[in-house]
Scaffold this motif. Structure first.
Motif, short mmCIF file in Angstrom:
data_model
loop_
_atom_site.label_atom_id
_atom_site.label_comp_id
_atom_site.label_asym_id
_atom_site.label_seq_id
_atom_site.Cartn_x
_atom_site.Cartn_y
_atom_site.Cartn_z
N ASP A 68 -13.75 -15.46 -55.46
CA ASP A 68 -14.14 -16.29 -54.38
C ASP A 68 -14.34 -17.66 -54.93
O ASP A 68 -15.51 -18.48 -54.44
N GLY A 69 -13.73 -18.18 -55.87
CA GLY A 69 -14.01 -19.60 -56.50
C GLY A 69 -14.95 -19.58 -57.49
O GLY A 69 -15.44 -20.63 -57.77
N ARG A 70 -16.05 -18.54 -57.68
CA ARG A 70 -17.07 -18.46 -58.47
C ARG A 70 -17.06 -17.96 -59.73
O ARG A 70 -16.16 -16.95 -59.97
N LEU A 71 -17.21 -18.49 -60.81
CA LEU A 71 -16.96 -18.06 -62.03
C LEU A 71 -17.72 -16.72 -62.26
O LEU A 71 -19.16 -16.74 -62.28
N VAL A 72 -17.15 -15.59 -62.72
CA VAL A 72 -17.89 -14.32 -62.98
C VAL A 72 -17.54 -13.62 -64.31
O VAL A 72 -18.05 -12.76 -64.45
N GLY A 73 -16.80 -14.05 -64.90
CA GLY A 73 -16.55 -13.71 -66.38
C GLY A 73 -15.68 -14.44 -67.21
O GLY A 73 -14.86 -15.30 -66.52
N PHE A 74 -15.27 -14.13 -68.48
CA PHE A 74 -14.47 -14.87 -69.35
C PHE A 74 -14.10 -13.95 -70.45
O PHE A 74 -14.92 -12.88 -70.87
N SER A 75 -13.05 -14.14 -70.98
CA SER A 75 -12.70 -13.41 -72.43
C SER A 75 -12.15 -14.75 -73.40
O SER A 75 -11.86 -15.74 -72.96
N TYR A 76 -12.20 -14.18 -74.75
CA TYR A 76 -11.87 -15.43 -75.63
C TYR A 76 -11.07 -14.50 -76.69
O TYR A 76 -11.59 -13.78 -77.31
N ARG A 102 -16.30 -3.41 -61.38
CA ARG A 102 -15.65 -4.05 -60.29
C ARG A 102 -14.35 -4.29 -60.88
O ARG A 102 -13.52 -4.85 -60.02
N GLY A 103 -14.10 -3.97 -61.89
CA GLY A 103 -12.56 -4.32 -62.48
C GLY A 103 -12.35 -5.52 -63.02
O GLY A 103 -11.30 -5.71 -63.72
N THR A 104 -13.39 -6.33 -63.23
CA THR A 104 -13.29 -7.85 -63.74
C THR A 104 -13.04 -7.56 -64.97
O THR A 104 -12.09 -8.32 -65.81
N GLY A 105 -13.77 -6.65 -65.89
CA GLY A 105 -13.76 -6.61 -67.39
C GLY A 105 -12.31 -6.13 -67.89
O GLY A 105 -11.73 -6.53 -68.66
#
Length: 169
Positions: A68-76, A102-105
């Motif tokens: 919903d437009g909010r940063l919730v994770g990252f990968s590198y 929640r499936g984000t990872g």
């Protein structure tokens, strides 16, 4: 309530640093003392990512996850730190603490593996903190296997053992 993945820009890096700090505290507080996790601060982590990005942006890729437009994770992702030209390294996956489960990872990991395939790497590697049992289970459920290689990283003033994992992409 869907997740959107996109390539990070320099404008994301301070927010990534703050998220990285929150993620570390939430994920590591069960096995590391609070004083080890107090530094670097969220601001310092943002500066760390700006500096790192300056040197690595040509051969590394950061992907950010937004809900919903909010940063919730990252990968590198980048080249293997052991120098194997056939292997890409998943340097990081970090999530907002409330995003776990929640499936984000999983979305970030799948994207990282696709990036590695696109770059011609046939194997993927990563380092995970040995005491981070939830992360180890997450990777093992996705086909990653411990290689038997170990190293130690400093978090604050505490030496923290890491294990190397690998898999085919």
């Amino acid at each position: 309530m869907t997740i959107t993945l996109r390539h990070a820009t320099v404008d994301d890096l301070h927010a990534v640093g703050a998220l990285h700090q929150r993620s570390r505290v939430a994920a590591y507080s069960s096995f590391l003392p609070a004083e080890a996790l107090a530094e670097p601060t969220a601001e310092a982590m943002g500066s760390y990512w700006v500096e790192r990005w300056t040197w690595e942006r040509d051969d590394h890729l950061m992907t950010v996850a937004e809900r919903d437009g909010r940063l919730v994770g990252f990968s590198y992702v980048g080249p293997d730190d052991a120098g194997d030209p056939a292997t890409g390294l998943l340097n990081a996956i970090h999530l907002e603490p409330g995003e776990r489960g929640r499936g984000t990872g999983r979305a970030l990991m799948d994207d990282a593996l696709a990036t590695m395939r696109d770059r011609g790497w046939t194997r993927a590697a990563l380092w995970v903190l040995a005491d981070n049992a939830p992360a180890r289970r997450f990777y093992e459920r996705s086909g990653w296997q411990a290689t038997g290689e170990h190293r130690e990283e400093q978090i604050g003033r505490v030496g923290v053992p890491q294990l190397r994992y690998a898999r085919f992409v």
